[in-house]
Motif scaffolding. Structure first.
Motif, PDB file in Angstrom:
ATOM      1  N   LYS A 179      28.715  29.726  37.849  1.00 54.59           N
ATOM      2  CA  LYS A 179      28.050  28.710  38.651  1.00 54.59           C
ATOM      3  C   LYS A 179      27.322  27.730  37.732  1.00 54.59           C
ATOM      4  CE  LYS A 179      28.659  30.302  42.968  1.00 54.59           C
ATOM      5  NZ  LYS A 179      29.294  29.511  44.055  1.00 54.59           N
ATOM      6  N   SER A 180      27.481  26.452  38.015  1.00 52.16           N
ATOM      7  CA  SER A 180      26.760  25.405  37.298  1.00 52.16           C
ATOM      8  C   SER A 180      25.645  24.868  38.176  1.00 52.16           C
ATOM      9  CB  SER A 180      27.709  24.267  36.914  1.00 52.16           C
ATOM     10  OG  SER A 180      26.988  23.152  36.440  1.00 52.16           O
ATOM     11  N   PHE A 181      24.459  24.734  37.623  1.00 50.63           N
ATOM     12  CA  PHE A 181      23.338  24.191  38.380  1.00 50.63           C
ATOM     13  C   PHE A 181      23.299  22.667  38.327  1.00 50.63           C
ATOM     14  CE2 PHE A 181      18.932  22.820  38.800  1.00 50.63           C
ATOM     15  CZ  PHE A 181      18.538  23.469  39.954  1.00 50.63           C
ATOM     16  N   GLY A 182      23.711  22.089  37.218  1.00 49.81           N
ATOM     17  CA  GLY A 182      23.492  20.664  36.978  1.00 49.81           C
ATOM     18  C   GLY A 182      24.248  19.737  37.897  1.00 49.81           C
ATOM     19  N   LYS A 183      25.408  20.153  38.409  1.00 52.17           N
ATOM     20  CA  LYS A 183      26.262  19.216  39.135  1.00 52.17           C
ATOM     21  C   LYS A 183      25.766  18.974  40.560  1.00 52.17           C
ATOM     22  CE  LYS A 183      30.274  20.217  36.287  1.00 52.17           C
ATOM     23  NZ  LYS A 183      29.541  21.049  35.304  1.00 52.17           N
ATOM     24  N   ARG A 186      20.174  21.869  31.808  1.00 51.02           N
ATOM     25  CA  ARG A 186      20.977  22.905  31.147  1.00 51.02           C
ATOM     26  C   ARG A 186      20.685  24.272  31.742  1.00 51.02           C
ATOM     27  NH1 ARG A 186      24.344  20.883  31.010  1.00 51.02           N
ATOM     28  NH2 ARG A 186      25.472  22.260  29.614  1.00 51.02           N
ATOM     29  N   LEU A 187      21.341  24.561  32.854  1.00 52.27           N
ATOM     30  CA  LEU A 187      21.167  25.836  33.533  1.00 52.27           C
ATOM     31  C   LEU A 187      22.489  26.231  34.176  1.00 52.27           C
ATOM     32  CD1 LEU A 187      19.251  28.096  34.477  1.00 52.27           C
ATOM     33  CD2 LEU A 187      18.680  26.682  36.458  1.00 52.27           C
ATOM     34  N   GLY A 188      22.907  27.463  33.930  1.00 49.92           N
ATOM     35  CA  GLY A 188      24.128  27.981  34.517  1.00 49.92           C
ATOM     36  C   GLY A 188      23.992  29.468  34.774  1.00 49.92           C
ATOM     37  N   PHE A 189      24.904  30.026  35.557  1.00 49.11           N
ATOM     38  CA  PHE A 189      24.826  31.428  35.949  1.00 49.11           C
ATOM     39  C   PHE A 189      26.206  32.081  35.861  1.00 49.11           C
ATOM     40  CE2 PHE A 189      21.487  29.118  38.082  1.00 49.11           C
ATOM     41  CZ  PHE A 189      20.378  29.951  38.005  1.00 49.11           C
ATOM     42  N   LEU A 190      26.204  33.364  35.508  1.00 51.54           N
ATOM     43  CA  LEU A 190      27.420  34.165  35.484  1.00 51.54           C
ATOM     44  C   LEU A 190      27.174  35.404  36.325  1.00 51.54           C
ATOM     45  CD1 LEU A 190      30.268  34.199  34.266  1.00 51.54           C
ATOM     46  CD2 LEU A 190      29.368  35.665  32.450  1.00 51.54           C
ATOM     47  N   ILE A 191      28.119  35.721  37.210  1.00 47.28           N
ATOM     48  CA  ILE A 191      27.937  36.785  38.185  1.00 47.28           C
ATOM     49  C   ILE A 191      29.112  37.745  38.104  1.00 47.28           C
ATOM     50  CG2 ILE A 191      27.619  37.295  40.643  1.00 47.28           C
ATOM     51  CD1 ILE A 191      26.687  34.300  40.896  1.00 47.28           C
ATOM     52  N   GLY A 192      28.831  39.028  37.984  1.00 40.38           N
ATOM     53  CA  GLY A 192      29.874  40.051  37.935  1.00 40.38           C
ATOM     54  C   GLY A 192      29.237  41.424  37.860  1.00 40.38           C
ATOM     55  N   THR A 193      30.056  42.463  37.765  1.00 36.76           N
ATOM     56  CA  THR A 193      29.504  43.804  37.668  1.00 36.76           C
ATOM     57  C   THR A 193      28.867  43.993  36.295  1.00 36.76           C
ATOM     58  OG1 THR A 193      31.515  44.800  36.748  1.00 36.76           O
ATOM     59  CG2 THR A 193      31.333  44.684  39.160  1.00 36.76           C
ATOM     60  N   PRO A 194      27.854  44.864  36.195  1.00 40.45           N
ATOM     61  CA  PRO A 194      27.241  45.125  34.886  1.00 40.45           C
ATOM     62  C   PRO A 194      28.262  45.548  33.838  1.00 40.45           C
ATOM     63  CG  PRO A 194      25.879  46.038  36.623  1.00 40.45           C
ATOM     64  CD  PRO A 194      27.142  45.575  37.278  1.00 40.45           C
ATOM     65  N   GLU A 195      29.255  46.339  34.220  1.00 36.71           N
ATOM     66  CA  GLU A 195      30.264  46.785  33.264  1.00 36.71           C
ATOM     67  C   GLU A 195      31.117  45.625  32.772  1.00 36.71           C
ATOM     68  OE1 GLU A 195      33.283  50.532  32.974  1.00 36.71           O
ATOM     69  OE2 GLU A 195      33.534  49.223  34.704  1.00 36.71           O
ATOM     70  N   THR A 196      31.458  44.705  33.668  1.00 38.80           N
ATOM     71  CA  THR A 196      32.268  43.555  33.269  1.00 38.80           C
ATOM     72  C   THR A 196      31.501  42.636  32.332  1.00 38.80           C
ATOM     73  OG1 THR A 196      33.455  43.632  35.376  1.00 38.80           O
ATOM     74  CG2 THR A 196      33.610  41.593  34.119  1.00 38.80           C
ATOM     75  N   LEU A 197      30.189  42.502  32.573  1.00 39.80           N
ATOM     76  CA  LEU A 197      29.382  41.609  31.748  1.00 39.80           C
ATOM     77  C   LEU A 197      28.919  42.249  30.445  1.00 39.80           C
ATOM     78  CD1 LEU A 197      27.186  39.962  34.538  1.00 39.80           C
ATOM     79  CD2 LEU A 197      29.286  39.095  33.496  1.00 39.80           C
ATOM     80  N   ALA A 198      29.219  43.529  30.254  1.00 43.01           N
ATOM     81  CA  ALA A 198      28.842  44.232  29.015  1.00 43.01           C
ATOM     82  C   ALA A 198      30.034  45.025  28.509  1.00 43.01           C
ATOM     83  CB  ALA A 198      27.646  45.148  29.261  1.00 43.01           C
TER      84      ALA A 198
END
Length: 341
Positions: A186-190, A198-210
Motif C-alpha cells: 500500500k502506498s500512502f502518498g498517492k 514518504r510512507l508505505g505499508f506491506l501486509i502479509g503473514t509474519p512468516e512471509t515477511l520474515a
C-alpha cells in the motif's frame, strides 16, 4: 524523468522540464504523476514529532489505524516503511532462499522488475508457470488493469501492489493477506496526495515477511543467503518512519469521511478529464481515479506541445501512442489544460 543514479523513466521531474522548456515552477501544471492534486490537510504537527526519535506508541497507533482503514485480517502483520519504493526495492528479500524466474505482467511500474534484476539471482519470465515469484500491480499502472484473485497464490511469493487501489477499495485483495506467500503493498502518498511524506505499508503473514525464520525452520539457511534472508522489518532498520509521518499518517487513515468524499471527487474529476481529452483524437486506454491513460496519434508530439504550454504529462518508451494524465487540482489548472488542448 530520471534522477541521479536512476535511468528508469518516471513521472515528475519539473526541474528537467523547466530546464528544457523554460518557465518558473509556479507556472507549470504537473500532470505526469498519479498523485491526488488536492492533498489531505495535515493540520498542526506537535513539535515533539520533529524533535524526538519516533516511539513505539506512535508506530503502534499508525499500524492500528492502517489495520482499521484497510480491514486487515487479524492474522496478517503490517510493516510501515519510508515510502512504498523502499519496500519495492527490498521485495526480493521475501523470496527466502529461492532463486529463479519472476513473472511481472508488462507494461507496468518498472521498479518491481528493477528490484529483482538487481539481485543477480532472479530474472524476468514471461511464462507465469515458470516463475516462483509473481508481481501484480492492481490496478495496473499505467492502464488500470485489474487482476482477479485467480492469479494470486500457490507459489513462493506473490506481490500485489495496491498503490492505486484506495480510489476503489472494493477491488482490494487485502482479504488474501493471511495466505502463505502473499503480500499486499500500500502506498500512502498517492490517494492522500502526500508523496513527499514518504510512507508505505506491506501486509502479509509474519512468516512471509520474515523469510529468515522460515529458512531456519526448514534448515535451508546457507551462508550464501544469510545476508539476503533478513526479515523486512530488520532490513528497514530502527525508526523507519519519521515522527511527522507517524502523526500525519495516523490522522489521515482515521479520517474516513475525508476518504469517502475524496473518492467521490476523484471519480467526478476522472470523468471530467475523459470528457475533455476524448474530444481530441484520443481513445481511452484505461486508468484509475488518480490517472487516465489515452492513445493519441503521436504521444511525443502532444507531450511536447503541452510542455510548451507549461503542462507536464507522461509518455512511455514502449509506446508511441500512450499518454498518461494526472488530474488537475484547481479550476485554473483545468482552464490551463483546456486552453492548451
Amino acid at each position: 524523468m530520471t534522477g541521479p543514479g536512476n535511468t528508469r523513466d518516471h513521472g515528475g521531474g519539473l526541474d528537467a522540464a523547466m530546464a528544457r522548456y523554460g518557465g518558473s515552477r509556479d507556472q507549470w501544471l504537473d500532470l505526469s504523476t498519479g498523485i491526488n492534486p488536492v492533498p489531505y490537510p495535515i493540520g498542526d504537527i506537535p513539535p515533539d514529532a520533529w524533535h524526538r526519535l519516533p516511539d513505539e506508541g506512535a508506530m503502534d497507533a499508525l499500524l492500528q489505524a492502517a489495520r482499521r482503514f484497510w480491514n486487515v485480517p487479524d492474522s496478517a502483520q503490517i510493516i510501515a516503511a519510508p515510502g512504498a519504493s523502499a519496500l519495492i526495492a527490498r521485495m526480493p528479500l521475501l523470496t527466502g532462499s529461492t532463486t529463479g524466474g519472476v513473472h511481472i505482467p508488462r507494461p507496468t511500474y518498472n521498479e518491481h522488475a528493477a528490484a529483482f534484476e538487481a539481485t543477480g539471482d532472479h530474472w524476468l519470465s514471461d511464462d507465469p508457470n515458470d516463475a516462483f515469484t509473481h508481481v501484480y500491480v492492481h490496478p495496473n499502472n499505467p492502464d488500470g488493469r485489474l487482476w482477479s484473485a485467480d492469479h494470486m497464490g500457490g507459489r513462493t511469493l506473490t506481490v500485489i501492489d495496491e498503490s492505486f487501489c484506495d480510489t476503489d477499495p472494493g477491488e482490494s485483495h487485502i482479504a488474501l493477506a493471511p495466505d502463505k506467500g502473499i503480500v499486499v503493498l500500500k502506498s500512502f502518498g498517492k490517494f492522500w496526495g502526500l508523496a513527499g511524506l514518504r510512507l508505505g505499508f506491506l501486509i502479509g503473514t509474519p512468516e512471509t515477511l520474515a523469510p529468515v525464520d522460515r529458512a531456519k525452520r526448514y534448515g535451508i539457511l546457507g551462508a550464501e543467503h544469510e545476508m539476503r534472508l533478513q526479515s523486512m522489518a530488520d532490513a528497514l532498520g530502527p525508526w523507519p518512519v519519521s515522527g511527522p509521518a507517524l502523526e500525519i499518517g495516523t490522522r489521515a487513515l482515521g479520517d474516513t469521511a475525508w476518504a469517502e468524499a475524496t473518492r467521490a471527487r476523484l471519480a467526478q474529476d476522472a470523468a471530467r478529464l475523459d470528457d475533455l481529452i476524448l474530444r481530441t483524437r484520443a481513445e481511452l486506454v484505461g486508468g484509475t481515479g488518480l490517472f487516465r491513460t489515452y492513445a493519441v496519434p503521436d504521444a511525443a508530439a502532444l507531450h511536447d506541445r503541452l510542455a510548451r504550454a507549461r503542462i507536464l504529462t507522461r509518455i512511455f518508451p514502449y509506446s508511441e501512442r500512450w499518454m498518461r494524465f494526472g488530474l488537475p487540482g484547481t479550476e485554473a489548472h483545468w482552464a490551463q489544460l483546456e486552453a492548451a488542448l
